[in-house]
Design a protein around this motif. Sequence first.
Motif, PDB file in Angstrom:
ATOM      1  N   GLN A 158     -13.386   6.622   6.222  1.00  0.00           N
ATOM      2  CA  GLN A 158     -12.358   6.014   7.070  1.00  0.00           C
ATOM      3  C   GLN A 158     -11.234   5.448   6.198  1.00  0.00           C
ATOM      4  O   GLN A 158     -11.476   4.993   5.083  1.00  0.00           O
ATOM      5  N   SER A 159     -10.039   5.449   6.718  1.00  0.00           N
ATOM      6  CA  SER A 159      -8.883   4.932   5.987  1.00  0.00           C
ATOM      7  C   SER A 159      -9.080   3.456   5.646  1.00  0.00           C
ATOM      8  O   SER A 159      -9.613   2.689   6.448  1.00  0.00           O
ATOM      9  N   LYS A 160      -8.634   3.081   4.461  1.00  0.00           N
ATOM     10  CA  LYS A 160      -8.686   1.671   4.062  1.00  0.00           C
ATOM     11  C   LYS A 160      -7.512   0.884   4.640  1.00  0.00           C
ATOM     12  O   LYS A 160      -7.441  -0.327   4.495  1.00  0.00           O
ATOM     13  N   CYS A 194       0.811  -1.228   0.000  1.00  0.00           N
ATOM     14  CA  CYS A 194       0.000   0.000   0.000  1.00  0.00           C
ATOM     15  C   CYS A 194       0.839   1.270   0.000  1.00  0.00           C
ATOM     16  O   CYS A 194       0.315   2.360  -0.240  1.00  0.00           O
ATOM     17  N   SER A 196      -7.187   6.657  10.455  1.00  0.00           N
ATOM     18  CA  SER A 196      -8.148   7.667   9.994  1.00  0.00           C
ATOM     19  C   SER A 196      -8.022   8.987  10.757  1.00  0.00           C
ATOM     20  O   SER A 196      -8.726   9.947  10.450  1.00  0.00           O
ATOM     21  N   VAL A 244      -9.791   5.950   1.075  1.00  0.00           N
ATOM     22  CA  VAL A 244     -10.819   5.946   2.116  1.00  0.00           C
ATOM     23  C   VAL A 244     -12.031   5.156   1.645  1.00  0.00           C
ATOM     24  O   VAL A 244     -12.289   5.036   0.459  1.00  0.00           O
ATOM     25  N   ASP A 245     -12.786   4.634   2.610  1.00  0.00           N
ATOM     26  CA  ASP A 245     -13.998   3.894   2.264  1.00  0.00           C
ATOM     27  C   ASP A 245     -15.185   4.852   2.159  1.00  0.00           C
ATOM     28  O   ASP A 245     -15.023   6.073   2.260  1.00  0.00           O
ATOM     29  N   THR A 274      -5.342  -1.240   6.935  1.00  0.00           N
ATOM     30  CA  THR A 274      -5.636  -2.239   7.953  1.00  0.00           C
ATOM     31  C   THR A 274      -5.274  -1.664   9.312  1.00  0.00           C
ATOM     32  O   THR A 274      -4.191  -1.097   9.483  1.00  0.00           O
TER      33      THR A 274
END
Length: 154
Positions: A112-114, A51, A93, A107-108, A116
């Motif tokens: 929120q951060s994707k 990532c 996030s 982000v979703d 993990t």
Amino acid sequence: MKNLLFIGLITLVMLLAGCGKGADSPKGFSLPKGNEQNGELVFNKYQCLACHTLEGYNDADLGKVFADPIPLGGTSAKVKTYAQLVTSIINPSHELAPRSHALVPVVDDNGQSKMTVFNDVMTVTEMIDVVAFLQPKYKVKPIQYTNYLQYQVP
């Protein structure tokens, strides 16, 4: 007048003293120093390059999650502190700007951060080691200010 000033000053001091966060205060929180070499192993173990990008590191066998991976390290005008790096791992996030179009790939739908969340995956030792590995990769470049000539009145 003197008494009024004194009472105002005492009131101000009491108000400021009451601004502490109590049980939520970060005062006293400290993590031990991490091991940079172990941090590099952790960085590879959790396949961070899937990532992210990091200058000097490449893993061609690793599938990329994003078309434009998020860079780690590099030069910025702002110091990336130990606390910021720890927060980025345990709460990815935290510093995301809501509704920022630049963040759409990472982000979703809820903003929120994707990334993990590694809280239940990574040990505390691994986290402090990877932070010790990453922190020296950030370099601070002082802001270049424009020098304007002062107007001179003839």
